[in-house]
Design a protein around this motif. Structure first.
Motif, short mmCIF file in Angstrom:
data_model
loop_
_atom_site.label_atom_id
_atom_site.label_comp_id
_atom_site.label_asym_id
_atom_site.label_seq_id
_atom_site.Cartn_x
_atom_site.Cartn_y
_atom_site.Cartn_z
N MET A 1 0.83 -1.20 0.00
CA MET A 1 0.00 0.00 0.00
C MET A 1 0.86 1.25 0.00
SD MET A 1 -2.45 1.43 3.03
CE MET A 1 -1.02 2.10 3.91
N SER A 2 0.60 2.16 -0.90
CA SER A 2 1.32 3.42 -0.96
C SER A 2 0.72 4.42 0.03
CB SER A 2 1.24 4.01 -2.38
OG SER A 2 1.62 5.37 -2.40
N VAL A 3 1.52 4.88 0.98
CA VAL A 3 1.03 5.86 1.94
C VAL A 3 0.70 7.17 1.24
CG1 VAL A 3 1.62 7.23 3.97
CG2 VAL A 3 2.21 4.80 3.89
N ARG A 4 1.57 7.60 0.33
CA ARG A 4 1.32 8.86 -0.40
C ARG A 4 0.02 8.76 -1.21
NH1 ARG A 4 5.47 12.55 -1.30
NH2 ARG A 4 4.68 12.93 -3.40
N GLY A 5 -0.19 7.64 -1.86
CA GLY A 5 -1.42 7.47 -2.63
C GLY A 5 -2.64 7.42 -1.74
N THR A 6 -2.51 6.78 -0.59
CA THR A 6 -3.63 6.68 0.36
C THR A 6 -4.04 8.05 0.87
OG1 THR A 6 -2.93 4.46 1.04
CG2 THR A 6 -4.35 5.67 2.55
N LEU A 7 -3.06 8.87 1.21
CA LEU A 7 -3.38 10.21 1.70
C LEU A 7 -3.92 11.10 0.58
CD1 LEU A 7 -0.42 10.88 4.16
CD2 LEU A 7 -2.67 9.91 4.63
N LEU A 8 -3.43 10.88 -0.63
CA LEU A 8 -3.97 11.63 -1.77
C LEU A 8 -5.44 11.28 -1.99
CD1 LEU A 8 -3.36 13.62 -4.08
CD2 LEU A 8 -2.76 11.64 -5.49
N TYR A 52 -13.11 2.46 -9.87
CA TYR A 52 -12.21 3.05 -10.87
C TYR A 52 -10.75 2.79 -10.52
CZ TYR A 52 -16.06 5.67 -13.01
OH TYR A 52 -17.23 6.03 -13.65
N LEU A 53 -10.39 2.93 -9.27
CA LEU A 53 -9.01 2.70 -8.86
C LEU A 53 -8.58 1.27 -9.17
CD1 LEU A 53 -8.80 4.58 -5.44
CD2 LEU A 53 -8.23 5.43 -7.72
N GLU A 54 -9.45 0.32 -8.87
CA GLU A 54 -9.14 -1.08 -9.19
C GLU A 54 -8.93 -1.27 -10.68
OE1 GLU A 54 -11.01 -4.18 -6.05
OE2 GLU A 54 -12.46 -3.24 -7.40
N PHE A 55 -9.81 -0.67 -11.47
CA PHE A 55 -9.75 -0.86 -12.92
C PHE A 55 -8.51 -0.20 -13.51
CE2 PHE A 55 -11.00 -0.31 -17.35
CZ PHE A 55 -11.46 -1.59 -17.63
N ILE A 56 -8.20 1.02 -13.08
CA ILE A 56 -7.00 1.71 -13.58
C ILE A 56 -5.75 0.92 -13.23
CG2 ILE A 56 -5.59 3.79 -13.38
CD1 ILE A 56 -8.22 5.31 -12.76
N ALA A 57 -5.67 0.45 -11.98
CA ALA A 57 -4.49 -0.31 -11.56
C ALA A 57 -4.33 -1.57 -12.39
CB ALA A 57 -4.59 -0.66 -10.08
N ARG A 58 -5.41 -2.28 -12.60
CA ARG A 58 -5.35 -3.51 -13.39
C ARG A 58 -4.90 -3.22 -14.83
NH1 ARG A 58 -10.57 -5.15 -13.21
NH2 ARG A 58 -10.21 -5.73 -11.03
N ALA A 59 -5.46 -2.17 -15.42
CA ALA A 59 -5.10 -1.82 -16.80
C ALA A 59 -3.65 -1.39 -16.91
CB ALA A 59 -6.02 -0.71 -17.31
N ALA A 60 -3.11 -0.81 -15.85
CA ALA A 60 -1.73 -0.34 -15.86
C ALA A 60 -0.74 -1.41 -15.41
CB ALA A 60 -1.59 0.89 -14.96
N LEU A 62 -0.56 -2.70 -12.38
CA LEU A 62 -0.15 -2.42 -11.01
C LEU A 62 -1.02 -3.22 -10.04
CD1 LEU A 62 0.20 1.45 -11.35
CD2 LEU A 62 2.06 -0.22 -11.29
N THR A 63 -0.46 -3.58 -8.91
CA THR A 63 -1.20 -4.40 -7.94
C THR A 63 -1.88 -3.58 -6.86
OG1 THR A 63 0.81 -4.68 -6.61
CG2 THR A 63 0.36 -6.34 -8.31
N ASP A 64 -1.52 -2.30 -6.74
CA ASP A 64 -2.03 -1.48 -5.65
C ASP A 64 -2.98 -0.40 -6.18
OD1 ASP A 64 -2.49 -0.02 -3.37
OD2 ASP A 64 -0.44 0.79 -3.20
N PRO A 65 -4.29 -0.53 -5.92
CA PRO A 65 -5.22 0.52 -6.36
C PRO A 65 -4.95 1.87 -5.71
CG PRO A 65 -6.41 -1.50 -5.85
CD PRO A 65 -5.01 -1.68 -5.35
N LEU A 66 -4.19 1.88 -4.63
CA LEU A 66 -3.86 3.14 -3.97
C LEU A 66 -2.45 3.62 -4.31
CD1 LEU A 66 -5.52 2.58 -0.48
CD2 LEU A 66 -6.24 4.17 -2.27
#
Length: 243
Positions: A1-8, A52-60, A62-66
């Protein structure tokens, strides 16, 4: 989990959560910058944004939606949106939001975008209501729910005056009005995910809340995404995208 992404995520998700429009009870927890694990747990309960976060991560790939880039792509816009095929997104939304009434998204296979502006203007029903009835309440919801840009004019305690452009519906066209000052919050009871605000700061707003201090490039992305959707709402050609 990305802390920066989570806070964003929390910066942009707090205002509609605090108003009771989405997410779990207890919106104040999103302002606990010292508790990213709790914010991440809550993020999964935002049915729309998390999809949307799940879908963007999957398309890119990436394993972390955050992941910070994933979160920025949804709320602001970035190059990850290029990796999301429009037909695939519509198919995903059709499954995820099955049975829910909405706007024009079901016929958006050629233009769907995994960005908050698309969700506001096409998944929510308000644009369709506006085109059908001209109801001013629809304009108000679209104006406040979108992520919009502005410039800080003054700061007093936890309140800021920000100059921005509202949305107006005139003669069947949804467009920006002249700049005007609005009073918004950037902290509550001493809690905020921003270190502070200074007059002249360029900011992103969601409802009556300052989400973040943004760069000129980020402002351009947000504005491009919005112009794209406004053209579609008004029946015109799509503006170049926010990617």
């Amino acid at each position: 989990m990305s802390v920066r992404g989570t806070l964003l995520f929390a910066r942009y998700a707090y205002p509609p959560n605090q108003l009771g429009y989405c997410g779990p009870d207890g919106a104040g927890a999103l302002l606990r910058g010292d508790a990213p694990d709790e914010i991440a747990r809550r993020a999964r309960l935002f049915e729309g944004a998390w999809s949307y976060l799940e879908f963007i991560a999957r398309a890119a790939g990436l394993t972390d939606p955050l992941d910070e880039a994933v979160v920025e792509a949804y709320w602001v816009g970035n190059e990850l949106l290029d990796r999301v095929p429009s037909p695939d997104l519509v198919s995903f939304l059709r499954d995820r939001f099955a049975g829910q009434p909405g706007g024009t998204w079901a016929g958006a296979a050629a233009r769907a975008l995994a960005h908050h502006s698309f969700h506001v203007f096409e998944v929510y029903p308000w644009s369709a209501v506006l085109r059908r009835t001209g109801n001013p309440a629809a304009v108000s919801v679209l104006d406040r729910c979108r992520i919009r840009t502005g410039t800080v004019v003054a700061v007093r305690s936890e309140i800021a005056t920000v100059r921005s452009r509202p949305l107006l519906w005139r003669d069947g066209v949804l467009a920006h009005g002249s700049k005007r000052d609005e009073v918004v919050s950037w902290a509550v009871d001493g809690r905020s995910l921003l270190p502070g605000l200074t007059p002249g700061d360029r900011v992103a707003l969601h409802w009556d809340w300052v989400c973040d201090v943004i760069t000129g490039e980020q402002a351009d992305r947000l504005n491009a995404c919005e112009h794209r959707q406004l053209a579609l709402v008004s029946g015109g050609a799509a503006h170049p995208c926010c990617r």
